[in-house]
Design a protein around this motif. Structure first.
Motif, mmCIF file in Angstrom:
data_model
loop_
_atom_site.group_PDB
_atom_site.id
_atom_site.type_symbol
_atom_site.label_atom_id
_atom_site.label_comp_id
_atom_site.label_asym_id
_atom_site.label_seq_id
_atom_site.Cartn_x
_atom_site.Cartn_y
_atom_site.Cartn_z
ATOM 1 N N TYR A 1 0.842 -1.193 0.000
ATOM 2 C CA TYR A 1 0.000 0.000 0.000
ATOM 3 C C TYR A 1 0.877 1.242 0.000
ATOM 4 O O TYR A 1 2.074 1.195 0.318
ATOM 5 C CB TYR A 1 -0.961 0.011 1.198
ATOM 6 N N ARG B 1 -3.578 -1.080 -10.190
ATOM 7 C CA ARG B 1 -4.666 -0.262 -9.649
ATOM 8 C C ARG B 1 -4.130 0.720 -8.609
ATOM 9 O O ARG B 1 -4.573 1.874 -8.542
ATOM 10 C CB ARG B 1 -5.738 -1.167 -9.043
ATOM 11 N N LEU B 2 -3.193 0.263 -7.796
ATOM 12 C CA LEU B 2 -2.603 1.147 -6.792
ATOM 13 C C LEU B 2 -1.824 2.290 -7.440
ATOM 14 O O LEU B 2 -1.847 3.426 -6.952
ATOM 15 C CB LEU B 2 -1.679 0.343 -5.871
ATOM 16 N N ALA C 1 -4.266 4.816 -8.584
ATOM 17 C CA ALA C 1 -4.802 5.544 -7.440
ATOM 18 C C ALA C 1 -3.802 6.574 -6.932
ATOM 19 O O ALA C 1 -4.168 7.703 -6.591
ATOM 20 C CB ALA C 1 -5.175 4.562 -6.328
ATOM 21 N N PRO D 1 -3.436 -5.717 -8.627
ATOM 22 C CA PRO D 1 -3.404 -4.760 -7.516
ATOM 23 C C PRO D 1 -2.340 -3.678 -7.670
ATOM 24 O O PRO D 1 -2.592 -2.504 -7.369
ATOM 25 C CB PRO D 1 -3.120 -5.655 -6.302
ATOM 26 N N VAL E 1 -3.424 4.143 1.074
ATOM 27 C CA VAL E 1 -4.217 3.753 -0.090
ATOM 28 C C VAL E 1 -3.840 2.322 -0.433
ATOM 29 O O VAL E 1 -2.676 2.036 -0.746
ATOM 30 C CB VAL E 1 -3.952 4.679 -1.297
ATOM 31 N N SER E 2 -4.794 1.415 -0.354
ATOM 32 C CA SER E 2 -4.538 -0.002 -0.614
ATOM 33 C C SER E 2 -5.604 -0.546 -1.543
ATOM 34 O O SER E 2 -6.687 0.023 -1.681
ATOM 35 C CB SER E 2 -4.507 -0.800 0.697
ATOM 36 N N SER E 3 -5.287 -1.670 -2.175
ATOM 37 C CA SER E 3 -6.253 -2.316 -3.066
ATOM 38 C C SER E 3 -7.120 -3.269 -2.255
ATOM 39 O O SER E 3 -6.659 -3.900 -1.310
ATOM 40 C CB SER E 3 -5.533 -3.085 -4.177
ATOM 41 N N SER F 1 -11.245 0.005 -7.245
ATOM 42 C CA SER F 1 -11.315 -1.018 -6.196
ATOM 43 C C SER F 1 -10.183 -0.831 -5.186
ATOM 44 O O SER F 1 -9.546 -1.784 -4.752
ATOM 45 C CB SER F 1 -11.259 -2.431 -6.801
ATOM 46 N N CYS F 2 -9.950 0.418 -4.843
ATOM 47 C CA CYS F 2 -8.973 0.763 -3.812
ATOM 48 C C CYS F 2 -9.696 1.481 -2.676
ATOM 49 O O CYS F 2 -10.801 1.980 -2.849
ATOM 50 C CB CYS F 2 -7.862 1.658 -4.373
ATOM 51 N N GLU F 3 -9.068 1.505 -1.519
ATOM 52 C CA GLU F 3 -9.671 2.162 -0.372
ATOM 53 C C GLU F 3 -8.656 3.061 0.320
ATOM 54 O O GLU F 3 -7.456 2.789 0.321
ATOM 55 C CB GLU F 3 -10.215 1.131 0.618
ATOM 56 N N VAL G 1 -10.785 7.062 -5.575
ATOM 57 C CA VAL G 1 -10.164 5.771 -5.925
ATOM 58 C C VAL G 1 -11.157 4.622 -5.895
ATOM 59 O O VAL G 1 -10.765 3.464 -6.067
ATOM 60 C CB VAL G 1 -8.993 5.463 -4.967
#
Length: 346
Positions: A165, A253-254, A257, A250, A231-233, A201-203, A197
């Motif tokens: 992350y 996507r990261l 983000a 992942p 910020v993590s997937s 599919s990141c949080e 994000v």
């Protein structure tokens, strides 16, 4: 104090400026403003360049145990009850028996499969399956010779991919530290970042938020908010519509983000630079955004490069084995990584 240089947000407080309402409007304006495509791309080999678990075969050694690393909750490769030499030879009337940490392995187990040729296959590898596995092979080299026996040992480990992350820190000029406007601003900022994000599919998770008094040169004391967030997937099982495309990995996507978040903070500076009126009470301080790439194992797992030099980034589940397996000094190691595997032949 007003910003005297366009495009730069100075740390001084604007006298008589409105409180959090203007700051929230400033954040929203940066969020909705169209931006140019992000520069930079993360290059990796496409997923087509891989060995599948079904095609990968692992052979043993009569001289020392073979280490095998199996990704948690995944199907293992075929662990063969032969050496490389015997694999290319004819075996007359072979018989195979496998023993694991819980005793003799019987064919037909729902989680462990024994093929007709003596291969051991795990359907859904669990942490509790980690341990020493021994195969006993009996065969005739030719029809006229007597039976030969062979014992092969494997040390099979469960491992997980590290949790990757990004960790960000940013500083904002703030209202007085006991002001409720700082709390409202923090919630609004997190809402914006999470929405930014979400489609990847990141949080975003808030790790720390603190207000401090900072003494600046020629500016006296001022209040600053110190934000730290990650910020993590999202895990694959948490994603509503699982994606198998290469761009959905992942790490990719990261990276996207990260680019969006960096662009968002840069846009705040651009918006401040175009303002004709004094700076709001709460605003982002240019140049304070910092980012680090974090690689950590889940609880109960650890990275041990000395014990597992051929799998240095694997988060392995450590278990105690018998003294016999611990005394082995030379190990032939094979690393298994979900859909990408490679032999390490010594």
């Amino acid at each position: 104090m007003e910003a005297s240089t366009p495009g730069r947000a100075r740390r001084g407080r604007a006298a008589g400026a409105p409180l959090s309402r203007a700051a929230v409007v400033l954040l929203l304006s940066a969020f909705v403003r169209p931006a140019s495509p992000a520069a930079g791309y993360f290059i990796r080999l496409p997923r087509g360049f891989r060995l599948t678990q079904d095609s990968l075969k692992i052979v043993g050694s009569s001289d020392y145990p073979v280490k095998v690393y199996v990704l948690l909750h995944q199907k293992s490769p075929h662990v063969l009850c032969v050496t490389q030499r015997l694999r290319n030879s004819e075996l007359i009337d072979p018989s195979f028996q496998w023993y694991g940490p819980k005793g003799k392995i019987i064919s037909g187990n729902s989680t462990i499969q024994l093929t007709s040729t003596g291969s051991l296959v795990f359907q859904n590898f669990e942490e509790s399956m980690t341990g020493v596995y021994t195969c006993f092979l009996e065969y005739k080299p030719t029809v006229d010779e007597g039976a030969a026996n062979l014992q092969l040992k494997y040390v099979i480990y469960a491992y997980r991919e590290p949790r990757f992350y990004y960790q960000f820190t940013a500083r904002y000029h703030a209202a007085p530290c006991n002001s409720i406007y700082n709390i409202s601003f923090e919630k609004k900022l997190l809402q914006i970042l999470r929405k930014l994000v979400l489609e990847l599919s990141c949080e975003v998770s808030l790790l720390k938020s603190e207000c401090h008094h900072v003494k600046m040169q020629k500016a006296g004391l001022q209040n600053e908010l110190f934000f730290t967030f990650s910020v993590s997937s999202l895990d694959t099982e948490k994603v509503p519509k699982p994606c198998i495309d290469h761009s959905c990995e992942p790490s990719r996507r990261l990276l996207k983000a990260k680019n969006l978040i960096e662009r968002f903070f840069n846009q705040q500076i651009e918006v401040l630079g175009r303002r004709a009126e004094p700076l709001p009470e709460i605003y982002y301080i240019e140049g304070t955004l910092q980012m680090v790439w974090v690689n950590r194992c889940f609880p109960g797992y650890g990275i041990n490069t000395l014990k597992h030099p051929k799998c240095p980034e694997c988060c392995g589940a450590e278990h105690r084995f018998s003294k016999e397996s611990k005394a082995t000094s030379q190990l032939y190691e094979v690393r298994i990584v979900s859909h990408l595997a490679a032999f390490c032949l010594d």
